[in-house]
Motif scaffolding. Structure first.
Motif: not given
Length: 155
Positions: A67-80
């Protein structure tokens, strides 16, 4: 797109369908616990010509869970740039994430039960979701599934 659902036995589960190809997906199901330190669950993958299942994936409470891994991805919605990855301690479930222009996240789900056993196997599928809102919803759904709180349908 994710949905909380119930299988034939009315057990709670979580299904993730690929936005680009609904015949590709992942299902978390059959959650149980032996103690307060861990959660055990099954993960199923499917795509045309492929079905795979790992029966006992383990999430430990002291580790960084999915869950925290996915939350981090969601927070970076502008991309990486590049690929981000997560895995269970036993390495039987791995998830890698890439960001594509247009705001889409590709999650490659890899099952590899008994990773150190001779003759073991692995299977992978990739689901594409929209960054941001769909990723945040997935992270929330996974958190609720691991906590045993999945109930009903999520649109």
């Amino acid at each position: 797109m994710t949905s909380a659902d119930s299988d034939i036995d009315d057990k709670p589960g979580l299904t993730i369908h690929c936005q680009e190809n609904p015949s590709v997906g992942v299902r978390f199901c059959d959650r149980f616990s032996f103690d307060t330190d861990s959660v055990h669950y099954a993960v199923e993958l499917w795509a045309p010509g492929l079905t795979a299942r790992a029966n006992e994936v383990v999430a430990w409470i002291w580790d960084s869970d999915l869950a925290p891994f996915l939350e981090e991805l969601a927070a970076d919605y502008r991309g990486w740039d590049g690929e981000r990855s997560w895995r269970t301690d036993d390495k039987d479930l791995m998830v890698s994430a890439v960001f594509r222009s247009g705001g889409h996240v590709g999650l490659t789900w890899t099952l590899r039960p008994w990773p150190s056993a001779a003759g073991g196997w692995s299977a992978s599928v990739t689901t594409w979701l929209e960054g941001g809102e769909q990723m945040a919803s997935l992270a929330s759904d996974v958190r609720h599934f691991l906590a045993g709180a999945i109930d009903g349908q999520v649109d």
